[in-house]
Write a protein that holds these residues in place. Structure first.
Motif, PDB file in Angstrom:
ATOM      1  N   VAL A  99     -31.592  26.839 -19.023  1.00 61.55           N
ATOM      2  CA  VAL A  99     -30.359  26.493 -18.324  1.00 61.55           C
ATOM      3  C   VAL A  99     -29.303  26.149 -19.361  1.00 61.55           C
ATOM      4  CG1 VAL A  99     -29.219  24.828 -16.807  1.00 61.55           C
ATOM      5  CG2 VAL A  99     -31.508  25.656 -16.227  1.00 61.55           C
ATOM      6  N   THR A 100     -28.115  26.719 -19.188  1.00 62.29           N
ATOM      7  CA  THR A 100     -26.973  26.380 -20.029  1.00 62.29           C
ATOM      8  C   THR A 100     -25.877  25.803 -19.140  1.00 62.29           C
ATOM      9  OG1 THR A 100     -27.486  28.166 -21.579  1.00 62.29           O
ATOM     10  CG2 THR A 100     -25.262  27.242 -21.660  1.00 62.29           C
ATOM     11  N   CYS A 101     -25.402  24.614 -19.471  1.00 61.27           N
ATOM     12  CA  CYS A 101     -24.359  23.943 -18.691  1.00 61.27           C
ATOM     13  C   CYS A 101     -23.051  23.944 -19.470  1.00 61.27           C
ATOM     14  CB  CYS A 101     -24.771  22.506 -18.374  1.00 61.27           C
ATOM     15  SG  CYS A 101     -26.173  22.344 -17.252  1.00 61.27           S
ATOM     16  N   ILE A 102     -21.972  24.282 -18.801  1.00 64.25           N
ATOM     17  CA  ILE A 102     -20.636  24.300 -19.416  1.00 64.25           C
ATOM     18  C   ILE A 102     -19.764  23.256 -18.746  1.00 64.25           C
ATOM     19  CG2 ILE A 102     -18.557  25.657 -19.844  1.00 64.25           C
ATOM     20  CD1 ILE A 102     -20.228  28.179 -19.753  1.00 64.25           C
ATOM     21  N   ASP A 103     -19.125  22.396 -19.567  1.00 59.87           N
ATOM     22  CA  ASP A 103     -18.143  21.454 -19.038  1.00 59.87           C
ATOM     23  C   ASP A 103     -17.181  21.061 -20.156  1.00 59.87           C
ATOM     24  OD1 ASP A 103     -18.019  19.750 -16.257  1.00 59.87           O
ATOM     25  OD2 ASP A 103     -17.068  18.663 -17.898  1.00 59.87           O
ATOM     26  N   SER A 104     -15.960  20.741 -19.782  1.00 54.78           N
ATOM     27  CA  SER A 104     -14.946  20.393 -20.785  1.00 54.78           C
ATOM     28  C   SER A 104     -15.023  18.936 -21.208  1.00 54.78           C
ATOM     29  CB  SER A 104     -13.547  20.691 -20.233  1.00 54.78           C
ATOM     30  OG  SER A 104     -13.297  19.917 -19.068  1.00 54.78           O
ATOM     31  N   SER A 105     -15.774  18.126 -20.464  1.00 58.68           N
ATOM     32  CA  SER A 105     -15.856  16.691 -20.734  1.00 58.68           C
ATOM     33  C   SER A 105     -17.047  16.360 -21.626  1.00 58.68           C
ATOM     34  CB  SER A 105     -15.972  15.915 -19.417  1.00 58.68           C
ATOM     35  OG  SER A 105     -16.402  14.593 -19.628  1.00 58.68           O
ATOM     36  N   ALA A 106     -16.772  15.680 -22.733  1.00 63.76           N
ATOM     37  CA  ALA A 106     -17.845  15.293 -23.646  1.00 63.76           C
ATOM     38  C   ALA A 106     -18.806  14.312 -22.983  1.00 63.76           C
ATOM     39  CB  ALA A 106     -17.246  14.671 -24.912  1.00 63.76           C
ATOM     40  N   SER A 107     -18.273  13.408 -22.169  1.00 58.66           N
ATOM     41  CA  SER A 107     -19.137  12.432 -21.494  1.00 58.66           C
ATOM     42  C   SER A 107     -20.010  13.117 -20.450  1.00 58.66           C
ATOM     43  CB  SER A 107     -18.302  11.326 -20.854  1.00 58.66           C
ATOM     44  OG  SER A 107     -17.410  11.849 -19.886  1.00 58.66           O
ATOM     45  N   ALA A 108     -19.469  14.129 -19.772  1.00 56.72           N
ATOM     46  CA  ALA A 108     -20.272  14.877 -18.800  1.00 56.72           C
ATOM     47  C   ALA A 108     -21.410  15.624 -19.505  1.00 56.72           C
ATOM     48  CB  ALA A 108     -19.392  15.848 -18.025  1.00 56.72           C
ATOM     49  N   ILE A 109     -21.101  16.229 -20.650  1.00 54.19           N
ATOM     50  CA  ILE A 109     -22.121  16.937 -21.423  1.00 54.19           C
ATOM     51  C   ILE A 109     -23.230  15.968 -21.865  1.00 54.19           C
ATOM     52  CG2 ILE A 109     -22.552  18.091 -23.631  1.00 54.19           C
ATOM     53  CD1 ILE A 109     -21.324  19.949 -21.558  1.00 54.19           C
ATOM     54  N   GLU A 110     -22.822  14.782 -22.272  1.00 59.39           N
ATOM     55  CA  GLU A 110     -23.801  13.764 -22.659  1.00 59.39           C
ATOM     56  C   GLU A 110     -24.702  13.406 -21.481  1.00 59.39           C
ATOM     57  OE1 GLU A 110     -23.691   9.108 -24.124  1.00 59.39           O
ATOM     58  OE2 GLU A 110     -22.038  10.439 -24.689  1.00 59.39           O
ATOM     59  N   SER A 111     -24.090  13.328 -20.282  1.00 57.37           N
ATOM     60  CA  SER A 111     -24.868  13.016 -19.078  1.00 57.37           C
ATOM     61  C   SER A 111     -25.840  14.139 -18.725  1.00 57.37           C
ATOM     62  CB  SER A 111     -23.930  12.749 -17.897  1.00 57.37           C
ATOM     63  OG  SER A 111     -23.246  11.527 -18.058  1.00 57.37           O
ATOM     64  N   VAL A 112     -25.466  15.386 -18.985  1.00 55.54           N
ATOM     65  CA  VAL A 112     -26.379  16.503 -18.738  1.00 55.54           C
ATOM     66  C   VAL A 112     -27.651  16.317 -19.557  1.00 55.54           C
ATOM     67  CG1 VAL A 112     -26.752  18.977 -19.068  1.00 55.54           C
ATOM     68  CG2 VAL A 112     -24.587  18.170 -18.112  1.00 55.54           C
ATOM     69  N   HIS A 113     -27.490  16.012 -20.838  1.00 52.81           N
ATOM     70  CA  HIS A 113     -28.662  15.819 -21.697  1.00 52.81           C
ATOM     71  C   HIS A 113     -29.472  14.602 -21.245  1.00 52.81           C
ATOM     72  CE1 HIS A 113     -27.763  18.997 -24.550  1.00 52.81           C
ATOM     73  NE2 HIS A 113     -26.514  18.577 -24.622  1.00 52.81           N
ATOM     74  N   HIS A 114     -28.786  13.559 -20.839  1.00 56.65           N
ATOM     75  CA  HIS A 114     -29.477  12.356 -20.353  1.00 56.65           C
ATOM     76  C   HIS A 114     -30.319  12.681 -19.122  1.00 56.65           C
ATOM     77  CE1 HIS A 114     -30.095   8.088 -19.371  1.00 56.65           C
ATOM     78  NE2 HIS A 114     -29.802   8.418 -18.124  1.00 56.65           N
ATOM     79  N   ASN A 115     -29.741  13.433 -18.177  1.00 57.53           N
ATOM     80  CA  ASN A 115     -30.462  13.758 -16.948  1.00 57.53           C
ATOM     81  C   ASN A 115     -31.589  14.759 -17.185  1.00 57.53           C
ATOM     82  OD1 ASN A 115     -29.091  12.085 -15.023  1.00 57.53           O
ATOM     83  ND2 ASN A 115     -27.307  13.428 -15.216  1.00 57.53           N
ATOM     84  N   ALA A 116     -31.421  15.606 -18.179  1.00 55.61           N
ATOM     85  CA  ALA A 116     -32.528  16.510 -18.549  1.00 55.61           C
ATOM     86  C   ALA A 116     -33.713  15.678 -19.055  1.00 55.61           C
ATOM     87  CB  ALA A 116     -32.065  17.498 -19.606  1.00 55.61           C
ATOM     88  N   ARG A 117     -33.427  14.725 -19.943  1.00 56.53           N
ATOM     89  CA  ARG A 117     -34.505  13.869 -20.461  1.00 56.53           C
ATOM     90  C   ARG A 117     -35.135  13.051 -19.338  1.00 56.53           C
ATOM     91  NH1 ARG A 117     -30.568  13.187 -24.558  1.00 56.53           N
ATOM     92  NH2 ARG A 117     -29.917  11.195 -23.643  1.00 56.53           N
ATOM     93  N   LEU A 118     -34.314  12.589 -18.409  1.00 57.42           N
ATOM     94  CA  LEU A 118     -34.801  11.777 -17.294  1.00 57.42           C
ATOM     95  C   LEU A 118     -35.853  12.521 -16.477  1.00 57.42           C
ATOM     96  CD1 LEU A 118     -34.214   9.012 -15.841  1.00 57.42           C
ATOM     97  CD2 LEU A 118     -32.602  10.278 -14.398  1.00 57.42           C
ATOM     98  N   ASN A 119     -35.714  13.852 -16.397  1.00 52.81           N
ATOM     99  CA  ASN A 119     -36.652  14.678 -15.631  1.00 52.81           C
ATOM    100  C   ASN A 119     -37.662  15.403 -16.515  1.00 52.81           C
ATOM    101  OD1 ASN A 119     -35.684  14.742 -12.595  1.00 52.81           O
ATOM    102  ND2 ASN A 119     -33.819  14.749 -13.840  1.00 52.81           N
ATOM    103  N   GLY A 120     -37.731  15.012 -17.786  1.00 46.65           N
ATOM    104  CA  GLY A 120     -38.709  15.599 -18.695  1.00 46.65           C
ATOM    105  C   GLY A 120     -38.455  17.058 -19.015  1.00 46.65           C
ATOM    106  N   LEU A 121     -37.176  17.464 -19.029  1.00 48.91           N
ATOM    107  CA  LEU A 121     -36.825  18.862 -19.257  1.00 48.91           C
ATOM    108  C   LEU A 121     -36.387  19.083 -20.697  1.00 48.91           C
ATOM    109  CD1 LEU A 121     -34.729  19.314 -15.982  1.00 48.91           C
ATOM    110  CD2 LEU A 121     -37.070  20.101 -16.364  1.00 48.91           C
ATOM    111  N   THR A 122     -36.864  20.165 -21.305  1.00 45.24           N
ATOM    112  CA  THR A 122     -36.504  20.486 -22.687  1.00 45.24           C
ATOM    113  C   THR A 122     -35.807  21.842 -22.797  1.00 45.24           C
ATOM    114  OG1 THR A 122     -38.699  21.453 -23.047  1.00 45.24           O
ATOM    115  CG2 THR A 122     -38.423  19.123 -23.607  1.00 45.24           C
ATOM    116  N   ASN A 123     -35.486  22.431 -21.655  1.00 46.91           N
ATOM    117  CA  ASN A 123     -34.926  23.793 -21.670  1.00 46.91           C
ATOM    118  C   ASN A 123     -33.474  23.824 -21.200  1.00 46.91           C
ATOM    119  OD1 ASN A 123     -35.559  23.086 -19.053  1.00 46.91           O
ATOM    120  ND2 ASN A 123     -36.218  25.142 -18.447  1.00 46.91           N
ATOM    121  N   VAL A 124     -32.739  22.726 -21.388  1.00 48.53           N
ATOM    122  CA  VAL A 124     -31.341  22.639 -20.948  1.00 48.53           C
ATOM    123  C   VAL A 124     -30.426  22.523 -22.159  1.00 48.53           C
ATOM    124  CG1 VAL A 124     -29.649  21.353 -19.598  1.00 48.53           C
ATOM    125  CG2 VAL A 124     -32.024  21.543 -18.781  1.00 48.53           C
TER     126      VAL A 124
END
Length: 398
Positions: A246-271
């Motif tokens: 999965v590749t996520c695109i967003d213009s907000s640095a804080s949103a991008i940080e949250s994407v990585h946080h939520n990936a870790r929260l669900n044990g995902l390494t493919n985001v």
């Protein structure tokens, strides 16, 4: 109760009789009831030009929507008891729909509470007030939440754009308990944490819940691109459902940080993520000959006002063309919109035109709408704003 009277011009009651709940300032008979004679947020009896009572309204003389119907009974105003009763009725529906306390509890006019939105994140409740009438009920709203849910934290996140239109100041206030740094929620079996401070709206968008659930059915084994990802609502759910990447695109640095946080929260390494303007990022990916099995386009409202219609439709067309170009031969485009001024039919037509423009054969597989915790009032077109199209794209097919 004795209410002041707001009179309508002749024929202006037709829309209200058909089911709408708003009164516009140009519909008021200002000779019989000058708007300048009303204070913002006051309750008034609404009457047709022939003196027939139509109900009770919140009045704001400074706003285009100068009247919001509270009751069709002219003797009933909005009291703390009536407010609590309507909030309880709204809560009963959500508890019937969802087995965990993560949902939009109150959706404004659709729940008979114009100018009030309440989102629930477990024991934390976030409130947004966008009308002068509801601002007068602020304390009663907090008391009703405490009575109905025993929430440990109640946040008044009153910083939306509509408050300026109503002549209200913006503020964020902790009405009860202590403010959590992160809002915790679960949607379609996937966990998320989103920052309360600086987050969009109440911090989360529950409206696409059912459409994101449908995406999970298509995601296993696929490479997914989530455009305008915010904190990863679509992409993280696709990854949790078995997407290979999965590749996520967003213009907000804080949103991008949250994407990585939520990936870790669900044990995902493919985001993975791309920080930048969505249109520029899509063009760059196309130039690099990148391809995906699924592309999700969920932009902010590209037609915020009626006067933006033409430019907004052109932006949707460019976006969908870019999305289609990035799909593999038998790929899936999920094209979503939260623009009230863009109809489902028009979105489908834009996708059709985008397919023809770049020589793609497109098949419309499913159409999605807003989740049932965002109920639609048939007489109020403004309550029907979410739409999504699941489109299969084929190259060289026909």
């Amino acid at each position: 109760m004795n209410f002041p009277v707001l009179y309508l011009r002749k024929g202006a009651e037709r829309r209200l009789r058909a089911g709408h709940l708003w009164v516009y300032s140009n519909e008021v008979d200002i000779k019989r009831s000058p708007l300048t004679g009303f204070e913002a947020g006051v309750q008034a009896e609404l009457r047709a030009s022939n003196d027939k009572p139509l109900g009770t309204v919140f009045v704001n003389p400074h706003a285009l929507i100068c009247g919001r119907l509270i009751s069709r009974d002219p003797t009933h105003g909005m009291t703390p008891q009536r407010l609590t009763q309507r909030m309880e009725i709204a809560l009963e529906l959500r508890q019937r729909l969802f087995n965990k306390p993560f949902y939009r509890w109150v959706f404004g006019d659709s729940d008979g509470l114009s100018g009030l939105v309440i989102d629930r994140f477990g024991d934390t409740v976030v409130v947004q007030i966008s009308s002068a009438g509801m601002e007068q009920m602020k304390d009663a709203i907090v008391r009703a939440i405490q009575r109905l849910t025993q929430a440990s934290s109640i946040v008044l996140k009153n910083d939306g754009k509509m408050r300026k239109v109503e002549g209200l100041e913006n503020y964020v206030e902790q009405a009860h308990g202590s403010a959590p740094e992160m809002l915790q929620l679960e949607e379609n079996g996937v966990k998320f944490e989103v920052p309360l401070a600086g987050g969009q709206k109440t911090g989360w968008f529950y409206d696409h819940r059912m459409n994101r659930a449908r995406l999970q059915a298509y995601a296993p084994g696929k490479r997914v691109l989530d455009v305008f990802s915010y904190v990863g609502g679509w992409g993280i759910q696709a990854a949790s459902a078995g997407a290979t990447s999965v590749t996520c695109i967003d213009s907000s640095a804080s949103a991008i940080e949250s994407v990585h946080h939520n990936a870790r929260l669900n044990g995902l390494t493919n985001v993975d993520t791309i920080e930048g303007d969505a249109f520029d990022a899509l063009k760059a990916l196309a130039d690099e000959k990148q391809k995906f099995d699924i592309v999700v386009l969920d932009p902010p409202a590209l037609i915020p006002r009626r006067r933006d219609q033409k430019a907004g439709e052109q932006a949707y067309a460019r976006l969908n063309q870019l999305g289609l170009r990035l799909l593999e031969r038998d790929g899936l485009l999920v094209s979503a919109s939260c623009s009230m001024h863009l109809s489902q039919e028009k979105l489908v037509d834009i996708i059709r035109g985008s397919g023809r423009k770049i020589d793609r054969f497109v098949q419309l597989l499913e159409q999605g709408h807003q989740a049932p915790d965002h109920p639609i009032i048939p007489g109020i077109a403004e309550t029907d704003y979410i739409k999504s199209c699941f489109v299969r794209s084929l190259t060289g097919f026909l």
